[in-house]
Design a protein around this motif. Structure first.
Motif, PDB file in Angstrom:
ATOM      1  N   ALA A   1    -108.496 -19.355  52.913  1.00  0.00           N
ATOM      2  CA  ALA A   1    -107.464 -19.959  53.753  1.00  0.00           C
ATOM      3  C   ALA A   1    -107.569 -21.481  53.753  1.00  0.00           C
ATOM      4  O   ALA A   1    -106.558 -22.191  53.690  1.00  0.00           O
ATOM      5  CB  ALA A   1    -107.571 -19.420  55.179  1.00  0.00           C
TER       6      ALA A   1
ATOM      7  N   LYS B   1    -104.736 -24.162  52.397  1.00  0.00           N
ATOM      8  CA  LYS B   1    -104.252 -25.235  53.262  1.00  0.00           C
ATOM      9  C   LYS B   1    -104.420 -26.599  52.590  1.00  0.00           C
ATOM     10  O   LYS B   1    -103.506 -27.439  52.617  1.00  0.00           O
ATOM     11  CB  LYS B   1    -105.015 -25.207  54.588  1.00  0.00           C
ATOM     12  CG  LYS B   1    -104.580 -26.280  55.579  1.00  0.00           C
ATOM     13  CD  LYS B   1    -105.369 -26.175  56.882  1.00  0.00           C
ATOM     14  CE  LYS B   1    -104.940 -27.251  57.863  1.00  0.00           C
ATOM     15  NZ  LYS B   1    -105.706 -27.150  59.143  1.00  0.00           N
TER      16      LYS B   1
ATOM     17  N   VAL C   1    -107.473 -12.718  56.125  1.00  0.00           N
ATOM     18  CA  VAL C   1    -107.118 -13.368  54.861  1.00  0.00           C
ATOM     19  C   VAL C   1    -107.962 -12.790  53.730  1.00  0.00           C
ATOM     20  O   VAL C   1    -109.134 -12.437  53.927  1.00  0.00           O
ATOM     21  CB  VAL C   1    -107.303 -14.899  54.973  1.00  0.00           C
ATOM     22  CG1 VAL C   1    -107.060 -15.599  53.627  1.00  0.00           C
ATOM     23  CG2 VAL C   1    -106.366 -15.470  56.035  1.00  0.00           C
TER      24      VAL C   1
ATOM     25  N   GLU D   1    -102.704 -16.398  53.615  1.00  0.00           N
ATOM     26  CA  GLU D   1    -102.919 -17.457  54.609  1.00  0.00           C
ATOM     27  C   GLU D   1    -102.610 -16.840  55.966  1.00  0.00           C
ATOM     28  O   GLU D   1    -101.992 -15.772  56.043  1.00  0.00           O
ATOM     29  CB  GLU D   1    -102.011 -18.656  54.335  1.00  0.00           C
ATOM     30  CG  GLU D   1    -100.528 -18.306  54.276  1.00  0.00           C
ATOM     31  CD  GLU D   1     -99.662 -19.499  53.910  1.00  0.00           C
ATOM     32  OE1 GLU D   1     -99.984 -20.624  54.344  1.00  0.00           O
ATOM     33  OE2 GLU D   1     -98.660 -19.302  53.201  1.00  0.00           O
TER      34      GLU D   1
END
Length: 334
Positions: free
Chosen positions: A32, A36, A179, A187
């Motif tokens: 995750a 990001k 996730v 995500e």
């Protein structure tokens, strides 16, 4: 070696895969965070044509490719020169290259682009920007990106998130929200939905109304409901089915719902490359029942040419309940 999708990923409760989920959770945090960071550093290039992203929030099984194909069909029927662009997962060609169904095989360009190219111009390119520019140079006035919700290479005019609408038998499209690899999410749910402009719920064909609890998840986002409609009935007589997609059990369920006399079903990993031994084993199994062999269109394009005459393809297409409303959304961004 590819593995079948864990079915416990799609259970909301934590009674299934408890220990394994716990062990894999730290890897999910890393995944995750990396997603990001990649999105934050994205170039979001403008290539001079509107880009419609058809993606999802999970690692597969939502039905984004049929939705991408229907998006292309609707735009082209409305007079927009829309073309598809894909990374070409599973293919050996880096691109940019326009897919030619008469010259390319799934091992060249991937199974999904090969399917799309049968109905609309499709390009594959590992470099999405280079691929988009090649398509625009070739006359594309709009681009439909298959599986690009987590790819920040191109500026998107419209971002569609496709969600599996199956919630029966304790299934939930997001599992418990974990996730990958602890769950199916690419995500966190709220993070992914925050970048979406609209949601497409691909509902089961044999369910009249989408689960209200699922619809409530999307808040104020526009939601369009679509269903997979078979282009023809399943083949007659007893059949042994098989599928190598993210959720092969959905194919088994759909064949039965369509009236197929399914005597056996074999699941394979997503994008499976069928070996001669596996296909012979399927044929032997069918012979035991005096049955034919049936699979999805996506699986059929991956079969060796000599096996295609021995296996029936069962193509399905996404169709929207509110087709006019969905087309209006597309035209407002193209």
């Amino acid at each position: 070696m590819k593995l079948n999708t864990p079915r416990w990923w799609y259970r909301r409760d934590r009674k299934h895969g408890t220990v394994l989920r716990m062990l894999l959770t730290p890897a999910g945090w890393i995944w995750a965070a990396a997603t990001k960071r990649r999105l934050a550093r994205g170039a979001w290039e403008d290539v001079g044509a509107p880009v419609i992203s058809v993606g999802n929030l999970t690692v597969g099984g939502s039905g984004k490719t049929p939705v991408a194909m229907e998006t292309l069909r609707l735009l082209r029927a409305a007079g927009v020169e829309a073309q598809a662009l894909s990374r070409g997962y599973g293919g050996r060609l880096a691109g940019p290259v326009r897919v030619d169904p008469a010259a390319h095989a799934a091992e060249d360009v991937g199974d999904e682009p090969l399917m799309i190219a049968a109905t609309a111009p499709a390009w594959v390119s590992r470099d999405r920007v280079a691929g988009a520019r090649a398509a625009v140079d070739a006359g594309a006035k709009a681009l439909v990106l298959d599986d690009a919700h987590q790819n920040p290479a191109l500026k998107q005019a419209l971002s569609l998130v496709v969600v599996d609408g199956e919630t029966r038998d304790e299934e939930w499209p997001f599992g418990d929200g974990s996730v990958f690899p602890a769950g199916p999410m690419r995500e966190p749910l709220t993070v992914g939905l925050a970048r979406a402009d609209a949601v497409v719920v691909l509902a089961p064909t044999d369910v009249k109304t989408v689960d209200p609890e699922l619809m409530a998840v999307f808040g104020s986002l526009p939601v369009f409901v679509a269903r997979l409609a078979p282009e023809a009935p399943p083949p007659a007589g007893p059949q042994v089915g098989f599928a190598g997609i993210a959720k092969p059990w959905k194919v088994e369920r759909s064949l039965k719902a369509a009236g197929c006399e399914l005597v056996d079903f074999a699941p394979f990993p997503d994008h499976a490359a069928y070996s001669g031994g596996e296909l012979r084993a399927l044929a032997d199994r069918a012979a035991v029942f005096g049955a034919g062999l049936v699979t999805t269109e996506k699986d059929w394009v991956r079969l060796p040419p000599e096996w295609r005459a021995r296996v029936a393809s069962w193509p399905v297409r996404a169709r929207f309940e509110d087709e006019a409303g969905f087309l209006s959304l597309l035209r407002s961004h193209v």
